[in-house]
Design a protein around this motif. Structure first.
Motif, PDB file in Angstrom:
ATOM      1  N   SER A  11       0.843  -1.200   0.000  1.00 13.94           N
ATOM      2  CA  SER A  11       0.000   0.000   0.000  1.00 13.94           C
ATOM      3  C   SER A  11       0.875   1.245   0.000  1.00 13.94           C
ATOM      4  CB  SER A  11      -0.885   0.012   1.248  1.00 13.94           C
ATOM      5  OG  SER A  11      -1.715  -1.121   1.289  1.00 13.94           O
ATOM      6  N   SER A  12       0.328   2.320  -0.524  1.00 13.52           N
ATOM      7  CA  SER A  12       1.057   3.587  -0.522  1.00 13.52           C
ATOM      8  C   SER A  12       1.047   4.181   0.887  1.00 13.52           C
ATOM      9  CB  SER A  12       0.396   4.577  -1.488  1.00 13.52           C
ATOM     10  OG  SER A  12      -0.864   4.993  -0.988  1.00 13.52           O
ATOM     11  N   ALA A  13       1.948   5.109   1.114  1.00 15.06           N
ATOM     12  CA  ALA A  13       1.979   5.791   2.409  1.00 15.06           C
ATOM     13  C   ALA A  13       0.637   6.463   2.667  1.00 15.06           C
ATOM     14  CB  ALA A  13       3.120   6.812   2.442  1.00 15.06           C
ATOM     15  N   PHE A  14       0.070   7.108   1.648  1.00 18.74           N
ATOM     16  CA  PHE A  14      -1.228   7.766   1.803  1.00 18.74           C
ATOM     17  C   PHE A  14      -2.297   6.778   2.231  1.00 18.74           C
ATOM     18  CE2 PHE A  14      -5.385   8.971   0.208  1.00 18.74           C
ATOM     19  CZ  PHE A  14      -5.537  10.234   0.768  1.00 18.74           C
ATOM     20  N   ASP A  15      -2.345   5.616   1.565  1.00 20.71           N
ATOM     21  CA  ASP A  15      -3.370   4.616   1.889  1.00 20.71           C
ATOM     22  C   ASP A  15      -3.212   4.049   3.295  1.00 20.71           C
ATOM     23  OD1 ASP A  15      -4.604   4.933  -0.553  1.00 20.71           O
ATOM     24  OD2 ASP A  15      -3.627   3.198  -1.478  1.00 20.71           O
ATOM     25  N   LEU A  16      -2.021   4.104   3.837  1.00 22.46           N
ATOM     26  CA  LEU A  16      -1.791   3.640   5.209  1.00 22.46           C
ATOM     27  C   LEU A  16      -2.010   4.749   6.234  1.00 22.46           C
ATOM     28  CD1 LEU A  16       1.390   1.497   4.549  1.00 22.46           C
ATOM     29  CD2 LEU A  16      -0.903   0.637   5.105  1.00 22.46           C
ATOM     30  N   ILE A  17      -1.708   5.982   5.854  1.00 15.36           N
ATOM     31  CA  ILE A  17      -1.813   7.102   6.791  1.00 15.36           C
ATOM     32  C   ILE A  17      -3.231   7.645   6.872  1.00 15.36           C
ATOM     33  CG2 ILE A  17      -1.092   9.493   7.198  1.00 15.36           C
ATOM     34  CD1 ILE A  17       1.666   8.701   6.047  1.00 15.36           C
ATOM     35  N   ASP A  18      -3.898   7.789   5.744  1.00 18.30           N
ATOM     36  CA  ASP A  18      -5.204   8.456   5.718  1.00 18.30           C
ATOM     37  C   ASP A  18      -6.244   7.813   6.651  1.00 18.30           C
ATOM     38  OD1 ASP A  18      -6.631  10.724   4.604  1.00 18.30           O
ATOM     39  OD2 ASP A  18      -7.888   9.225   3.590  1.00 18.30           O
ATOM     40  N   PRO A  19      -6.378   6.478   6.675  1.00 18.21           N
ATOM     41  CA  PRO A  19      -7.342   5.888   7.603  1.00 18.21           C
ATOM     42  C   PRO A  19      -6.969   6.145   9.073  1.00 18.21           C
ATOM     43  CG  PRO A  19      -6.701   4.281   5.947  1.00 18.21           C
ATOM     44  CD  PRO A  19      -5.802   5.468   5.789  1.00 18.21           C
ATOM     45  N   ARG A  20      -5.693   6.253   9.342  1.00 19.32           N
ATOM     46  CA  ARG A  20      -5.263   6.568  10.711  1.00 19.32           C
ATOM     47  C   ARG A  20      -5.660   7.992  11.065  1.00 19.32           C
ATOM     48  NH1 ARG A  20      -1.981   2.545   8.929  1.00 19.32           N
ATOM     49  NH2 ARG A  20      -1.204   1.076  10.491  1.00 19.32           N
ATOM     50  N   ARG A  21      -5.538   8.908  10.106  1.00 18.32           N
ATOM     51  CA  ARG A  21      -5.985  10.287  10.335  1.00 18.32           C
ATOM     52  C   ARG A  21      -7.485  10.324  10.584  1.00 18.32           C
ATOM     53  NH1 ARG A  21      -2.848  13.483   5.536  1.00 18.32           N
ATOM     54  NH2 ARG A  21      -0.817  13.601   6.538  1.00 18.32           N
ATOM     55  N   ASP A  22      -8.229   9.580   9.779  1.00 22.03           N
ATOM     56  CA  ASP A  22      -9.683   9.530   9.967  1.00 22.03           C
ATOM     57  C   ASP A  22     -10.028   8.995  11.358  1.00 22.03           C
ATOM     58  OD1 ASP A  22     -10.033  10.465   7.376  1.00 22.03           O
ATOM     59  OD2 ASP A  22     -10.489   8.479   6.541  1.00 22.03           O
TER      60      ASP A  22
END
Length: 86
Positions: A11-22
């Motif tokens: 997975s991309s960094a965005f795909d791993l980080i964004d759900p954590r931000r949510d």
């Protein structure tokens, strides 16, 4: 802590980080909502022991949410740092 390793097949960094931000945003909303139901002495007339126990439980819940939010932030930062080093 969950620490995935960024790689070309994953997975991309965005795909791993964004759900954590949510999740962190939702935890913040939950913390704010729970602050509205902090046990108050006026609701425990003649039952001081129950009041203290319920207040302790309430603050333990808030502490657990703060801890989870910090863990998610640490994970996101870890992932972000990997992305910067690639």
């Amino acid at each position: 802590m969950i620490r995935p390793t960024l790689n070309i097949n994953g997975s991309s960094a965005f795909d791993l980080i964004d759900p954590r931000r949510d999740a962190m945003d939702l935890i913040n909303e939950l913390i704010e909502a729970l602050k509205q139901v902090t046990p108050h002495g006026r609701d425990y007339i003649c039952d001081r022991e129950r009041f203290i126990a319920d207040r302790n439980t309430h603050f333990d819940r808030l502490a657990a949410l703060h801890t989870l939010r910090e863990e998610l932030l640490d994970e996101a930062l870890h992932i972000q740092q990997q992305g910067e080093n690639q």
